[in-house]
Design a protein around this motif. Structure first.
Motif: not given
Ligand SMILES: [Zn+2]
Length: 236
Positions: A159, A161-162, A183, A185-186
């Motif tokens: 990802c 971002k993370c 993702c 998470h995001c």
């Protein structure tokens, strides 16, 4: 003696049934369930059923247009064709595979070696040319299907971002088969073809590298392997 006799009897009986069955098939009396598009007449002979034969023709036509088994069964369910019958992709598949529609009867399972085809035993619904074309279509459709289902970047994308490894997701839709990576998470989604576009030059480099390895390094490695085996034999 008794066992030999009864064995003989069994053989004679089965031979007789075989002969009887052969004769029956050749005269159009097909055993088993009557396939869609056909019915049994008063003499138990398999004949065309005028009320359902057009459905078979339509299925073949849709398939030749490039529609998948699933798409065809969805359409038929939506239109409530022969309702309450529920159409499945496997139903469609069996129809496309069935040689009966060009007039032949196939005895035995299609992947076993003991199949026997009786040609021209019933009136065909589909011409031989069209039936054969459908089998070619099958190869085409299967190829694109498997290609679509492969996640090129499985476990390979992080990802942005993370930096967690992204999961693969199919679109699930019937019209456009896009592969997604997301993702969890995001809660972000990326379409596979878009990712492919972004990474195109990188992928090309990888492919080139892979080809170079195959061309120049693998032969060297193979040579080394051979020498090793030779040494091993010598020591032994
Ligand atoms: Zn993330």
């Amino acid at each position: 003696m008794l066992t030999v006799l009864s064995q003989l009897e069994i053989e004679i009986v089965s031979e007789r049934t075989k002969f009887g069955l052969n004769g029956a098939i050749k005269s159009g009396h097909l055993p088993g369930i009557v396939p869609l598009g056909y019915k049994k007449d008063n003499n138990k002979k398999t004949v065309i059923d005028e009320t359902t034969k057009d459905i078979v023709i339509r299925i073949f036509n849709m398939y030749l247009e490039g529609k998948s088994y699933q798409q065809i069964s969805n359409t038929l369910n939506k239109e409530k064709v022969l309702a309450p019958k529920h159409w499945r992709d496997t139903t469609i598949m069996k129809i496309i595979y069935n040689k009966v529609y060009m007039g032949d009867y196939e005895k035995g399972k299609s992947n076993s070696k003991n199949t026997l085809v009786y040609m021209n035993v019933v009136e065909p619904i589909i011409s031989r040319a069209m039936w054969n074309e459908a089998q070619h279509q099958k190869d085409k459709n299967q190829r694109s299907y498997t290609r679509d289902r492969v996640y090129i970047f499985f476990q390979k994308l992080k990802c942005p971002k993370c930096r967690r490894i992204m999961k693969c997701k199919g679109s699930g839709g019937t019209k456009k088969k896009y592969m997604y990576y997301n993702c969890e998470h995001c809660k972000t989604y990326y379409r596979e073809d878009k990712i492919e576009e972004c990474l195109q030059s990188f992928i090309l480099e990888l492919v080139e590298y892979d080809m170079a390895v195959k061309k120049y390094f693998l032969p060297i490695l193979a040579d080394k392997k051979e020498t090793k085996t030779e040494n091993f034999t010598l020591i032994k």
